[in-house]
Structure formats: C-alpha cells, structure tokens
Design a protein around this motif. Structure first.
Motif, short mmCIF file in Angstrom:
data_model
loop_
_atom_site.label_atom_id
_atom_site.label_comp_id
_atom_site.label_asym_id
_atom_site.label_seq_id
_atom_site.Cartn_x
_atom_site.Cartn_y
_atom_site.Cartn_z
N VAL A 1 0.83 -1.20 0.00
CA VAL A 1 0.00 0.00 0.00
C VAL A 1 0.87 1.26 0.00
O VAL A 1 0.51 2.30 -0.53
N GLU A 2 2.05 1.14 0.63
CA GLU A 2 2.93 2.29 0.78
C GLU A 2 4.30 1.98 0.19
O GLU A 2 4.77 0.84 0.26
N LYS A 3 4.90 2.98 -0.44
CA LYS A 3 6.24 2.80 -1.03
C LYS A 3 7.27 3.62 -0.26
O LYS A 3 7.00 4.74 0.15
N ARG A 4 8.46 3.09 -0.09
CA ARG A 4 9.55 3.86 0.51
C ARG A 4 10.67 3.92 -0.51
O ARG A 4 10.68 3.14 -1.47
N ASP A 5 11.64 4.81 -0.29
CA ASP A 5 12.72 4.87 -1.27
C ASP A 5 13.88 3.95 -0.88
O ASP A 5 15.02 4.16 -1.28
N TYR A 6 13.60 2.95 -0.10
CA TYR A 6 14.59 1.91 0.20
C TYR A 6 13.88 0.57 0.22
O TYR A 6 12.66 0.50 0.42
N VAL A 7 14.62 -0.51 -0.01
CA VAL A 7 14.00 -1.84 0.01
C VAL A 7 14.57 -2.71 1.14
O VAL A 7 14.16 -3.86 1.31
N LEU B 1 15.43 -5.42 17.91
CA LEU B 1 16.32 -5.12 16.80
C LEU B 1 15.82 -5.89 15.59
O LEU B 1 15.52 -7.08 15.70
N GLY B 2 15.71 -5.21 14.45
CA GLY B 2 15.17 -5.92 13.30
C GLY B 2 15.79 -5.49 11.98
O GLY B 2 16.23 -4.35 11.83
N ASN B 3 15.85 -6.43 11.05
CA ASN B 3 16.19 -6.08 9.67
C ASN B 3 15.04 -6.53 8.78
O ASN B 3 14.35 -7.52 9.08
N PHE B 4 14.82 -5.75 7.74
CA PHE B 4 13.64 -5.95 6.89
C PHE B 4 14.02 -5.89 5.42
O PHE B 4 14.84 -5.07 5.02
N SER B 5 13.42 -6.79 4.65
CA SER B 5 13.57 -6.73 3.20
C SER B 5 12.18 -6.61 2.61
O SER B 5 11.30 -7.42 2.89
N ILE C 1 16.37 -15.95 20.97
CA ILE C 1 16.92 -14.61 20.83
C ILE C 1 16.45 -13.90 19.57
O ILE C 1 16.27 -12.70 19.55
N TRP C 2 16.22 -14.66 18.49
CA TRP C 2 15.94 -13.97 17.22
C TRP C 2 14.90 -14.76 16.44
O TRP C 2 14.97 -15.99 16.35
N ASN C 3 13.96 -14.03 15.88
CA ASN C 3 12.90 -14.65 15.10
C ASN C 3 12.97 -14.11 13.66
O ASN C 3 12.92 -12.90 13.46
N LEU C 4 13.15 -15.00 12.69
CA LEU C 4 13.20 -14.58 11.29
C LEU C 4 11.90 -15.01 10.62
O LEU C 4 11.55 -16.18 10.63
N VAL C 5 11.18 -14.04 10.08
CA VAL C 5 9.91 -14.35 9.42
C VAL C 5 10.10 -14.28 7.90
O VAL C 5 10.63 -13.30 7.38
N PHE C 6 9.68 -15.33 7.23
CA PHE C 6 9.79 -15.38 5.78
C PHE C 6 8.40 -15.16 5.18
O PHE C 6 7.59 -16.09 5.07
N MET C 7 8.11 -13.93 4.80
CA MET C 7 6.78 -13.63 4.23
C MET C 7 6.77 -14.09 2.78
O MET C 7 7.30 -13.41 1.92
N GLN C 8 6.21 -15.25 2.54
CA GLN C 8 6.25 -15.75 1.16
C GLN C 8 4.90 -16.05 0.55
O GLN C 8 4.81 -16.42 -0.61
N PHE C 9 3.84 -15.90 1.35
CA PHE C 9 2.50 -16.15 0.80
C PHE C 9 1.60 -14.95 1.02
O PHE C 9 1.87 -14.10 1.87
N GLU C 10 0.51 -14.97 0.28
CA GLU C 10 -0.55 -14.00 0.50
C GLU C 10 -1.81 -14.80 0.78
O GLU C 10 -2.24 -15.61 -0.04
N LYS D 1 7.07 -11.26 -4.86
CA LYS D 1 8.31 -10.75 -4.27
C LYS D 1 8.26 -10.96 -2.77
O LYS D 1 7.80 -10.09 -2.03
N PRO D 2 8.73 -12.12 -2.31
CA PRO D 2 8.67 -12.38 -0.88
C PRO D 2 9.53 -11.41 -0.07
O PRO D 2 10.47 -10.80 -0.60
N SER D 3 9.18 -11.26 1.23
CA SER D 3 9.83 -10.27 2.08
C SER D 3 10.37 -10.89 3.37
O SER D 3 10.04 -12.04 3.69
N ILE D 4 11.18 -10.12 4.06
CA ILE D 4 11.78 -10.58 5.31
C ILE D 4 11.46 -9.60 6.43
O ILE D 4 11.51 -8.39 6.24
N ASP D 5 11.15 -10.17 7.59
CA ASP D 5 10.87 -9.38 8.79
C ASP D 5 11.54 -10.12 9.94
O ASP D 5 11.23 -11.30 10.16
#
Ligand code: ATP
Ligand code: MG
Ligand code: MG
Ligand code: MG
Length: 471
Positions: free
Chosen positions: A54-60, A94-98, A202-211, A223-227
C-alpha cells in the motif's frame, strides 16, 4: 571489554547499514493509523503498509531498534515480569527488513554471520527451529551454519507460522535459540518444558512468502519479504555472559538506582520488587514520552495499571515517599542518547510519575491494609471474594490485576466472576444516572478493559482479530 546494551544496539544497526540497509528510527509506542493495536509490539508494525504494498519507501532494506510494549492484548508479558529471566513489558526489538528484496538465503546468512562472526557467539550453544514443512529453510541452515539435523528443530505449530491477520502476507518463521546450559531448568523448543529459561529464543526470522487471499486460498507472493526481530536485552545477556536479562548493564543500572533510592539491598529480599520497578519504570516513562497519560480507560489505563503495580512494590520496600520519579535520571542516563524523546519529555514524565504516585499512595496504604485483614482468614488455594476485590478497585484504585498480583505469591486467587458481577452492577447504576453527550462512546467501545478470569484482556483489540502484526 564488555559490550554495553548501547554499543550492541549500535553494532547491530551498523552491521545492517554496511549491508545496504537504511537505518530507520523507532516509531512511537502508540501506533500511527492503527486504532486496533494498543501498543507497538514488534519492529514490523511501522512497515505494515510497506509489506502489503500500500505504501512505497525509497529503500528496500531497513534496520531498526524498535521500542516495544507487550502489556495487553494477545502479547501480554506483564504477568511474566519478575518471574522469567527473559520477559519485559518494555523492550527493544532489533530488526532487519527486506521489502521484496533479499529472501531466505540472505536473511539466514546475514543473521548467522552477525551473531557468530561479529558478536562471536559460540556455535555449539545455538540451535534453531523451522516450520515443519519448510525444507528450504532447513537446508539453508544446514549449509550456512553447518548444523547437524538435530540442531534444526521442525515445529508444526503456529509458533513457527506468522500471519498479519486473517488475510494478507504470511509465511513460516525460523527462531534462533541460545542454550544457557543444564544448570537452568527448561527444555529445547518443541519439548513439553520449552517455556523454561534454559533455551532462550533470541531472534525470530519471518519469511513472508504467501498472500492469504481468503480462508481457502493462499498464493505465493511474487516478491517475498523478510521481517526479523531480536530482543536487545536477550542478546546483551548472552554477550555479557549473563543468563538473566535483568543482569544486563542497562537493567542493572536501574535496579541499583531503585535499591539506592529505597535504601534497600539490590539482591536482598526485595530482589523481585527491584526487577518489577526497573521494568515498569521503563514502560511508564516511554509511554508517557509517546503521549500516553494515566487514565481510567484504554491505553491510559494500561499505563496506570503498570505504574500502580510498580508503586505497590515501592510500598513493599518500605518507601514512604514516591519512588518512581526519582529513578528517571538513571533511565535518562542509560537510554536518553538512543531515544532523545526521553529527555524532551523529562519534565512531563517526572511530574506525571510524581503526581500519580502521590495520589495513589493515600489509598494504596489503606487498600493494602484491607487486603492484609482479609488475608488473615484466607488459606492458600482460597479465593478473595469478588466484592472485596471490587471495593479495592472502586474505593482504593486497585486495578484487578494488581490485587491478583499481590495475592499470587501467597497462592491465593480472586473470585473474578464475583468481581465482574459487582462491576456490572455498578456500571448499570452509572448508566442510569448518566446523561452525557455520547462523545466518548467510540473510545470506550474500542478500549474498554474487560477484566477476565486470569488476565486482563484488552477488548477492542482481540475482538477485531487484526492484531497479528507480531514477528
Ligand atoms: P517468547 O517465546 O520468549 O515469549 P516471542 O516468540 O513471543 O518470545 P517474538 O514475538 O518472536 O517473541 O519477538 C521477537 C523477539 O523479541 C524474540 O525472539 C525475543 O528476543 C524478543 N522478545 C519478545 N518478547 C519479549 C519480551 N517480553 N521481553 C524481552 N524481549 C522479548
Ligand atoms: Mg512471547
Ligand atoms: Mg517464542
Ligand atoms: Mg518468536
């Protein structure tokens, strides 16, 4: 040299910046544009609309250290504070996102490289979980970490499958655990005693690969994402050679301030009280800094409940003067640089803490006296009458969970049905007498606190079922 919580936070963000991530500030604890969520409880909350497109940012790629509060709704860790080594009501995630950029391979490699190379965690203390049918993640872990099969545990439950809500992005997740050793009780993830504190997530990696389109249809995302989300305090505990989050430098400084200001020993009989005070001080100050003020409904009531629970502990420690506001400088010293809003709101925080504690003190002492009198004829396993719990609530300002918390250590419960009956009766009387404009109706509808058996639930949030934005 010891890595402090402040240097660890910095190192995390620097590492992801070096790997092409935009470092984004923490969003406020009160989520913008999301009335269904009480408090920001995960790093991905501020990116929800970016993940859905819904929203776009200038980074991925982005990285954050996000302020989180888990004190209501589905994720309520309030009752864990003082009891587990790993839970706070306020913590930093602490998080990294794709956003449709890198996926599973890189997410796992980035995480593994950070914790084992940059932070130097021992590989033989680490193990991971994957969702039971996620062979892809299983094989990447094998390759990247060189784990034997028994260190990659397949979990079939929703613990390892994340979704944003009934519809929207979803996918399997993979959690990284640290084994604090067999001196501590608890089993590995997936075992019956997994909730012990030996194996700490300590760390949870979420693989957003479905809708999830509807109940039946789940489509692969083009285009799957990472959270991801990692608790700063849990990571710091490991890096500082501690088992317990409350022994991390940052929390320890608050505990020592509490001991100093109350003239008691940090590790003596009031050890648990100091932990609760340190935790609740953080959530209270950060909530006030983000515009929440103590009140009798919604977010403000959750804040009031947290503050009053801390005040009861100050009372237990024998403090005759308000304690919390005197601890603010210690918090500002620890966290003011990373979160400048603390300093900006300093005067408001101090005054709010002082006023609330001064006001509550008068009735707290009387209410606790009443509770003590009741205790003389209650044995372990018994329940406090609902009428009494209601009187404590109505006359002395004791939130139900405070009364429950006060009795818990003595093995005594509360007749919550009786409490609810007394509450309903009073509401009905109030409604009869009320002739307002109806203005506050929406607020009340969404944010009314329903005190239920065992826990206080936040009605508007669960009823909607849209709270799923948890890493
Ligand atoms: P746990 O199972 O230990 O309660 P969780 O699965 O609920 O943790 P997530 O929702 O996956 O936690 O959040 C991501 C990370 O945030 C966790 O791996 C953990 O490091 C940290 N975290 C979660 N809840 C808390 C808390 N109450 N206090 C401190 N850190 C937390
Ligand atoms: Mg949890
Ligand atoms: Mg978990
Ligand atoms: Mg988790």
């Amino acid at each position: 040299p010891m890595q402090t919580a402040n240097t660890i936070r910095r190192a995390f963000l620097d590492y992801f910046a070096k790997n092409g991530h935009e470092v984004v500030s923490s969003s406020p604890l009160v989520p913008r544009n999301d009335p269904t969520l009480m408090f920001t409880n995960a790093g991905m909350v501020q990116f929800k609309n970016v993940f859905t497109g819904v929203e776009k940012r200038d980074y991925v790629r982005a990285a954050t250290s996000q302020k989180c509060v888990r004190a209501g709704g589905k994720h309520n860790d309030l009752d864990n504070v003082g009891y587990t080594a790993r839970h706070h009501t306020f913590f930093e995630m602490l998080g990294n996102f794709s956003f449709g950029d890198y996926f599973k391979d890189d997410a796992i490699a980035l995480a593994w490289n950070l914790i084992t190379k940059e932070f130097g965690l021992a590989k033989d203390k680490l193990l991971v979980t994957v969702y039971h049918d996620d062979d892809e993640a299983f094989n990447i872990w094998k390759k990247v970490a060189g784990f034997s099969d028994d260190r990659i545990i397949r979990i079939p439950t929703s613990d390892n499958f994340w979704s944003m809500g009934d519809t929207g992005p979803c996918g399997p997740c993979s959690e990284i655990f640290y084994d604090h050793g067999d001196k501590i009780a608890g089993g590995p993830p997936g075992s019956p005693d997994q909730d012990g504190d030996r194996f700490i997530e300590i760390w949870n990696l979420v693989f957003m690969q479905f809708e999830q389109v509807d109940k039946q249809t789940r489509l692969p995302l083009p285009k799957p994402s990472i959270d991801t989300g990692m608790g700063l305090e849990r990571l710091a505990a490991v890096l500082q050679g501690q088992h317990d989050n409350y022994d991390v430098d940052l929390l320890r400084a608050l505990i020592e301030a509490s001991a100093h200001e109350s003239n008691t020993d940090a590790d003596g009989p009031y050890k648990v009280s100091h932990r609760v005070v340190a935790d609740h001080l953080r959530s209270s100050c950060f909530l006030i800094a983000d515009g929440v003020l103590p009140s009798n409904e919604g977010r403000g009531y959750v804040l009031r409940r947290i503050m009053r629970r801390a005040m009861r502990h100050a009372h237990l420690m024998g403090c005759t003067e308000p304690l919390l506001w005197r601890l603010f400088p210690a918090l500002a010293k620890q966290m003011g640089e990373a979160y400048p809003e603390l300093g900006r709101a300093g005067a408001l925080i101090t005054e709010t803490l002082k006023l609330e504690e001064t006001r509550f003190k008068a009735t707290l002492d009387k209410g606790l006296k009443l509770l003590d009198d009741e205790l003389t004829h209650l044995v372990p396993g018994a329940k406090l009458a609902g009428e009494v719990a209601f009187k404590l609530y109505d006359t002395y300002g004791f939130p139900l969970d405070l009364t429950e918390d006060a009795l818990k250590a003595k093995g005594i419960g509360v007749d919550t049905d009786g409490f609810a009956t007394a509450m309903d009766r009073q509401r009905a009387e109030a409604r009869k007498a009320w002739s307002g404009s109806g203005e506050a109706a929406t607020e009340t509808l969404w944010f009314e606190i329903k005190e239920k058996t065992g826990a206080s639930e936040f009605l508007g949030y669960d009823a909607i079922g849209a709270e799923g934005q948890i890493v």
